[in-house]
Motif scaffolding. Structure first.
Motif, mmCIF file in Angstrom:
data_model
loop_
_atom_site.group_PDB
_atom_site.id
_atom_site.type_symbol
_atom_site.label_atom_id
_atom_site.label_comp_id
_atom_site.label_asym_id
_atom_site.label_seq_id
_atom_site.Cartn_x
_atom_site.Cartn_y
_atom_site.Cartn_z
ATOM 1 N N LEU A 1 -8.694 2.556 1.360
ATOM 2 C CA LEU A 1 -7.782 2.001 0.356
ATOM 3 C C LEU A 1 -8.311 2.296 -1.038
ATOM 4 C CD1 LEU A 1 -7.189 -1.490 2.013
ATOM 5 C CD2 LEU A 1 -5.557 0.399 1.914
ATOM 6 N N HIS A 2 -7.398 2.546 -1.955
ATOM 7 C CA HIS A 2 -7.783 2.770 -3.354
ATOM 8 C C HIS A 2 -7.113 1.727 -4.228
ATOM 9 C CE1 HIS A 2 -9.361 6.614 -2.080
ATOM 10 N NE2 HIS A 2 -8.190 6.944 -1.587
ATOM 11 N N PHE A 3 -7.904 1.017 -5.009
ATOM 12 C CA PHE A 3 -7.369 0.062 -5.977
ATOM 13 C C PHE A 3 -7.446 0.728 -7.350
ATOM 14 C CE2 PHE A 3 -7.162 -3.839 -3.433
ATOM 15 C CZ PHE A 3 -7.920 -3.475 -2.339
ATOM 16 N N ILE B 1 0.842 -1.205 0.000
ATOM 17 C CA ILE B 1 0.000 0.000 0.000
ATOM 18 C C ILE B 1 0.876 1.254 0.000
ATOM 19 C CG2 ILE B 1 -1.798 1.277 1.253
ATOM 20 C CD1 ILE B 1 -2.506 -1.457 2.598
ATOM 21 N N GLU B 2 0.679 2.060 -1.000
ATOM 22 C CA GLU B 2 1.388 3.354 -1.022
ATOM 23 C C GLU B 2 0.554 4.347 -0.197
ATOM 24 O OE1 GLU B 2 2.426 7.025 -4.000
ATOM 25 O OE2 GLU B 2 1.529 5.215 -4.863
ATOM 26 N N SER C 1 -3.200 2.155 -3.097
ATOM 27 C CA SER C 1 -2.747 3.283 -2.274
ATOM 28 C C SER C 1 -3.794 3.503 -1.188
ATOM 29 C CB SER C 1 -2.587 4.542 -3.136
ATOM 30 O OG SER C 1 -3.819 4.877 -3.715
#
Lengths: 190, 523
Positions: free
Chosen positions: B302-304, A3-4, B516
């Motif tokens: 969270l972003h995919f 995860i960034e 991210s």
């Protein structure tokens, strides 16, 4: 999964108020059962009702702040209503004979305090006027009830009536346009 | 005598000098921010700026402190322009004061009753619990806060229903218009934190910035994702204009110079008032994913990030849509993330009603459908896709949505004369039963963002974050722009099973998402 991190580090959140609410909820919940229980067991005057209302007042006024419209005027009015009921309960249930004298003094003081807040910034508090209107209406109605029911009228009630009715008069003259809009908003049902 | 006179004159001169210095010091102490700023400018620029601020004063009729804060906003913007070599003339032209319109000079008289979908939100909110959502745009350059503030100052007048404060009426809550300096803020912490809406004139939305991201978070009483997107795009367009780019209106970007149209703030649920039959809210309890609920809500976002062409191709290869595919993957991930061994998993899918009705409203105009599968029926992607597609087609059809909207309107009408203090506790309980507990998860697809070409070239991507509730462990939203689709997961539990499985499934589909998000916030 890598995860960034694209968000700033969250600040530490103070949780003391949350903890206080939690503790209070447990204590009040416990007292809700225990106080009436002891009262019933021991008999006598129903003092537990006063305890329960005092707890409800504490919860409502201090520990569960309004999520909508939390301003000095609304809080004065809210506190006053709770306190008046508490005083009324003490008078009726425990020590009768003084509330009709004390309550108008407390109400008149609250009315004046709310009015002072209103006058400190009329432009801003014009939008928070409704609690003040409610308080003025309650006070004037209380005065009328005492007056027409021919209950003995002490000076505090006369003072409350004078303040309330003066406010109604001045309010109608000075804010009649605004009051019309305010009532339309507050009492819309669509 | 002469000597004495000389001493006196020296003393007088000294006193006069002292008085002059004192006068200058006082003047400096009481000088307004524009005056202080103008002292730093050359004579030729001073006239332009002086005239600019004199005109600015005509456009603002706010309390003194807010007036001064607004002046400071404009000074900071001018200073930014100066630092980047933009001339004062060019800067004052970009920040032309006619863009303020009469918004800050007129008294706040408008008010809006809440639409039928929004009425539930203030009644069901609680301490640290509020129905929020967030839209964010990622530009190709770092955000300049000085100009973003001015962009918001110019844009808000075009969205009068957003320039409001939530108030409590006797029967319903309502939105009361407020005139103030609407502020941007740097991001801190997780998205969709509850707003402080209880103070006089408080905002029901927030605009934040972080690096190259502009985010707008809304309390659902104001608008839905479509309306929010129009606001964000219009704000971003104005921000880009202030940076000197030529951005036209249209394609979801409002003309901020135009007067707000009544149809944009219309309660579109009123069109269902005359119809009798309604149904669609009866649903039982759904399974919840496992994992202790976090005290921080959300505890992580969270972003995919997915390649849109690849995602589309994969969905087409399975004869489904992006929504169908994502919902199917979510069923598989939800099954993996629960310890229960029987019951229904139900995913809430909001449906934009504008696709059925010609509407320009920027207020709430969406319903939802529930896609449900028994735990035992959730096997493989190929096996569950046909059933999910069938349910999606049937349950999000216009007739079904219309019946549900009629139901919502009927419920509102039937309780309209009950005082708010009676309705509120009942509504809060019903919201928990009909909303939170009836679903395992939510998936909202707001589709592709369409923008003017001149604007699109400055933008990298968008994301869409649903705010957290109280029971569901995750909420998902997706938005696509250009070649990128971003699936955002809002989490209420530390347990990573759901997103781990989603990631694994997406990789299995050959989509290789770039992930991210925020750090896990659990204390």
């Amino acid at each position: 999964m890598k995860i960034e991190i694209t968000y700033p580090e969250p600040p530490r959140v103070s949780r003391w108020f949350e903890l206080l609410r939690k503790v209070a909820r447990w204590i009040f919940g416990f007292a809700l059962v225990i106080a009436p229980g002891i009262n019933i067991l021991l008999g006598g005057k129903p003092w537990s009702l006063v305890v329960l209302w005092a707890m409800w007042t504490t919860w409502n006024v201090l520990l569960s702040p309004d999520i909508v419209e939390f301003n000095p005027i609304s809080q004065i009015v809210k506190s006053l209503i709770h306190i008046v009921i508490l005083l009324g309960l003490i008078d009726v249930l425990l020590a009768p004979g003084w509330a009709s004298f004390v309550i108008p003094i407390v109400a008149a003081a609250a009315l004046v305090a709310a009015l002072i807040f209103f006058l400190t910034d009329v432009r801003q508090h014009q939008h928070n006027m409704m609690p003040l209107i409610w308080l003025t209406l309650y006070s004037s109605i209380a005065f009328l009830v005492v007056f027409f029911a021919e209950i003995s009228m002490d000076w505090p009630m006369i003072a409350l009536g004078v303040v309330a009715w003066t406010l109604i008069g001045v309010g109608i003259v000075a804010f009649h346009k605004y009051l019309r809009i305010e009532f339309a908003k507050r009492f819309h049902w669509k | 005598m002469n000597e004495h006179r000389g001493t006196m004159s020296t003393n007088t001169a000294s006193i006069a000098g002292h008085k002059e210095r004192e006068k200058r010091r006082r003047k400096k102490a009481t000088a307004t921010a524009p005056e202080l700023y103008m002292n730093t400018l050359a004579e030729s620029e001073r006239h332009t700026v002086d005239a600019y601020f004199q005109r600015l004063a005509q456009y603002i009729d706010l309390p003194k402190s807010q007036h001064e804060d607004m002046e400071r906003d404009f000074i900071k913007a001018l200073q930014y322009y100066e630092s980047t070599g933009v001339t004062i003339e060019e800067a004052t032209e970009r920040m032309a004061l006619h863009k303020l319109g009469g918004f800050y000079a007129h008294p706040p008289l408008r008010w809006y009753s809440l639409d039928s979908a929004a009425k539930i939100y203030p009644m069901s909110m609680g301490y640290r619990r509020m129905s929020m959502f967030r839209l964010a745009v990622y530009l190709k350059e770092q955000i300049v806060p000085e100009l973003l503030q001015i962009a918001l100052t110019f844009t808000i007048k075009r969205f009068p229903s957003f320039a409001t404060t939530l108030k409590r009426g006797f029967f319903w809550h309502y939105l009361d218009s407020t005139k103030r300096r609407f502020v941007i803020e740097p991001e801190s912490g997780h998205p969709c934190k509850p707003l402080i809406i209880h103070t006089s004139g408080s905002q029901s939305f927030r605009v934040q910035y972080y690096r190259n991201r502009i985010s707008a978070e809304f309390f659902h009483v104001l608008t839905d994702a479509r309306g929010g997107m129009v606001f964000l795009n219009t704000l971003t367009a104005e921000y880009l204009r202030l940076l000197g780019h030529d951005i036209p209106e249209g394609n979801g970007v409002f003309d901020i110079g135009a007067a707000p149209n009544e149809c944009e703030t219309r309660d579109e649920f009123r069109r269902f008032e005359q119809r009798r039959k309604g149904s669609g809210f009866r649903q039982g309890r759904a399974l919840q994913m496992s994992g202790r609920l976090s005290r921080n809500r959300p505890c992580q976002v969270l972003h995919f990030e997915l390649e849109l062409p690849a995602l589309l191709n994969y969905a087409r290869s399975k004869n489904t849509t992006i929504t169908g595919l994502m919902v199917a993957l979510m069923f598989l991930a939800c099954k993996f993330a629960t310890e229960e061994n029987r019951g229904d998993i139900r995913i809430q899918v909001p449906v934009n009603m504008r696709k059925f009705y010609d509407s320009r409203t920027i207020r709430n105009f969406a319903m939802y459908c529930g896609i449900s599968l028994k735990l035992s029926e959730i096997t493989t992607l190929e096996e569950i896709l046909p059933e999910i597609d069938r349910q999606l087609t049937e349950r999000s059809a216009q007739e079904v949505m219309e019946e549900m909207a009629v139901s919502a309107v009927n419920i509102v009408r039937s309780v309209r004369f009950l005082p708010l203090f009676i309705k509120r506790p009942v509504a809060a309980a019903l919201h928990g039963f009909l909303g939170e507990n009836a679903f395992t998860n939510t998936f909202s697809n707001i589709g592709a963002v369409d923008l003017p070409l001149q604007m699109a070239k400055h933008i990298e991507k968008f994301d869409f974050v649903l705010g957290s509730g109280t029971v569901n462990r995750a909420y998902c939203g997706i938005v696509s722009f250009a070649e990128t689709a971003v699936l955002s997961v809002t989490k209420l539990t530390v347990n990573p099973s759901f997103e781990d499985k989603m990631y694994e499934l997406l990789v299995g589909c050959g989509l290789s998402p770039k992930v991210s998000g925020s750090v896990l916030h659990e204390d």
